[in-house]
Design an enzyme around this catalytic site. Structure first.
Site, mmCIF file in Angstrom:
data_model
loop_
_atom_site.group_PDB
_atom_site.id
_atom_site.type_symbol
_atom_site.label_atom_id
_atom_site.label_comp_id
_atom_site.label_asym_id
_atom_site.label_seq_id
_atom_site.Cartn_x
_atom_site.Cartn_y
_atom_site.Cartn_z
ATOM 1 N N HIS A 38 0.850 -1.202 0.000
ATOM 2 C CA HIS A 38 0.000 0.000 0.000
ATOM 3 C C HIS A 38 0.886 1.253 0.000
ATOM 4 O O HIS A 38 0.590 2.245 -0.669
ATOM 5 C CB HIS A 38 -0.876 0.045 1.256
ATOM 6 C CG HIS A 38 -1.837 -1.096 1.408
ATOM 7 N ND1 HIS A 38 -1.696 -2.064 2.381
ATOM 8 C CD2 HIS A 38 -2.961 -1.418 0.725
ATOM 9 C CE1 HIS A 38 -2.693 -2.932 2.286
ATOM 10 N NE2 HIS A 38 -3.473 -2.567 1.292
ATOM 11 N N VAL A 178 4.462 -5.577 -4.748
ATOM 12 C CA VAL A 178 5.554 -5.472 -3.775
ATOM 13 C C VAL A 178 5.612 -6.794 -3.004
ATOM 14 O O VAL A 178 4.576 -7.309 -2.565
ATOM 15 C CB VAL A 178 5.332 -4.282 -2.815
ATOM 16 C CG1 VAL A 178 6.456 -4.192 -1.800
ATOM 17 C CG2 VAL A 178 5.210 -2.990 -3.606
HETATM 18 P P1 AMP Z 1 -6.406 -4.014 -0.329
HETATM 19 O O1 AMP Z 1 -6.246 -3.195 0.910
HETATM 20 O O2 AMP Z 1 -5.858 -5.397 -0.206
HETATM 21 O O3 AMP Z 1 -7.809 -3.946 -0.874
HETATM 22 O O4 AMP Z 1 -5.481 -3.328 -1.422
HETATM 23 C C1 AMP Z 1 -5.575 -1.971 -1.717
HETATM 24 C C2 AMP Z 1 -4.730 -1.681 -2.929
HETATM 25 O O5 AMP Z 1 -3.379 -2.024 -2.649
HETATM 26 C C3 AMP Z 1 -5.136 -2.488 -4.150
HETATM 27 O O6 AMP Z 1 -5.004 -1.684 -5.320
HETATM 28 C C4 AMP Z 1 -4.151 -3.610 -4.164
HETATM 29 O O7 AMP Z 1 -3.923 -4.167 -5.443
HETATM 30 C C5 AMP Z 1 -2.907 -2.900 -3.655
HETATM 31 N N1 AMP Z 1 -1.957 -3.867 -3.098
HETATM 32 C C6 AMP Z 1 -2.191 -4.777 -2.112
HETATM 33 N N2 AMP Z 1 -1.100 -5.533 -1.909
HETATM 34 C C7 AMP Z 1 -0.154 -5.104 -2.780
HETATM 35 C C8 AMP Z 1 1.189 -5.489 -3.084
HETATM 36 N N3 AMP Z 1 1.779 -6.479 -2.436
HETATM 37 N N4 AMP Z 1 1.833 -4.821 -4.044
HETATM 38 C C9 AMP Z 1 1.232 -3.816 -4.733
HETATM 39 N N5 AMP Z 1 -0.016 -3.405 -4.504
HETATM 40 C C10 AMP Z 1 -0.712 -4.036 -3.550
#
Ligand code: AMP
Length: 282
Positions: A38, A178
């Site tokens: 994030h 990431v």
């Molecule tokens: P989430 O909180 O899991 O709904 O994710 C929020 C945003 O962060 C989304 O656009 C996800 O794709 C991105 N995101 C979550 N984990 C990662 C990661 N490891 N690398 C890059 N983006 C991420």
């Protein structure tokens, strides 16, 4: 950092900011329990916009599994200090009713099949919930740029398609996955893994890496069978799907030369925790 829980206050703040002639608004929607994945999205938004807004909302509509929703990790205090350290300008922290007032009726969506494969197949209604919350958030925030991670590649494709269909004046910025040092894709759900499971979790990354290095020797179907066989023998993992698919249509491919861009996509359970990942082949 401003912490705002009401959409009216948020829109007022944003228009004040725009009245001051400041440049673009960057938006990073999340479900919280923030990690460095994030963090990269927020840093990118900070570097490209005059105002960066992060949102934390665990969206019940996108959970097809009640247990997963109830067990979704949260730690608002920690998230707030994480965002403050990064220099995020605004955190929008809505209550359920601010996003979904009592009279709210979710829209129907048709993403031309993108929503029916892989995650969509195994998590019925998931993308309808994702699209609904992102559409509502875009209507509140009206960002110039919005940042999404490639870790959730199918979600990213669906958001891009929604933006196209609804003609939202927003640029969707793709951000690379990431990973932890051992290759595991960072995810809020990783916190729910036991110590043993966490050690085993890198198996997904190893399998994907192996595919990236060796796929040319196999057909897509042979590659799928290889991965399925590897998971069969793993004592802790239960594979949900592994697909070789076009990165444009997300349709399964039978020959490598039938698409200009292919990826591998995986979902697997480690104990009760469902992990997803993907990599680019070409
Ligand atoms: P989430 O909180 O899991 O709904 O994710 C929020 C945003 O962060 C989304 O656009 C996800 O794709 C991105 N995101 C979550 N984990 C990662 C990661 N490891 N690398 C890059 N983006 C991420």
């Amino acid at each position: 950092m401003l912490i705002i829980s009401k959409k009216d206050e948020l829109t007022e703040r944003i228009s004040l900011f725009k009245d001051q002639g400041k440049d673009s608004v960057g938006f990073v929607p999340t479900m919280g329990f923030l990690h460095l994945g994030h963090g990269k999205l927020i840093e990118k938004s900070l570097s490209e916009n005059g105002l960066t807004i992060c949102d934390i909302f665990v969206n019940p509509l996108q959970f097809n599994d009640k247990n997963d929703y109830q067990n979704y990790p949260t730690n608002i205090e920690k998230d707030i200090s994480f965002l403050e350290k990064l220099g995020c300008d605004v955190l929008y922290l809505p209550a359920h009713g601010d996003i979904y007032p009592p009279e709210h009726v979710p829209m129907d969506y048709n993403f031309g099949g993108l929503e029916n494969v892989m995650e969509g197949k195994f998590r019925p209604g998931h993308f309808r919930g994702v699209a609904e919350v992102v559409r509502i958030l875009f209507e509140i925030v009206r960002p110039d740029k919005a940042y999404f991670g490639e870790k959730d590649f199918q979600q990213l494709k669906i958001i891009e398609e929604m933006v196209r269909q609804f003609s939202f004046p927003v640029e969707i910025v793709r951000c690379p996955t990431v990973r932890e040092q051992d290759g595991l894709a960072m995810s809020s759900r990783n916190a729910r893994l036991s110590v043993t499971e966490r050690k085993a979790a890198t198996f997904i990354y190893e399998q994907l890496q192996w595919c990236v290095q060796n796929y040319k020797q196999f057909s897509p179907l042979q590659l799928k069978h290889k991965v399925e066989a590897a998971f069969e023998t793993h004592p802790l993992f239960k594979l949900e799907y592994f697909e070789c698919a076009s990165r444009e249509t997300l349709k399964q491919i039978e020959n490598w030369d039938e698409t200009g861009s292919a990826g591998i996509f995986i979902a697997a359970y480690l104990g009760s925790v469902r992990l997803i990942d993907n990599m680019i082949l070409f």
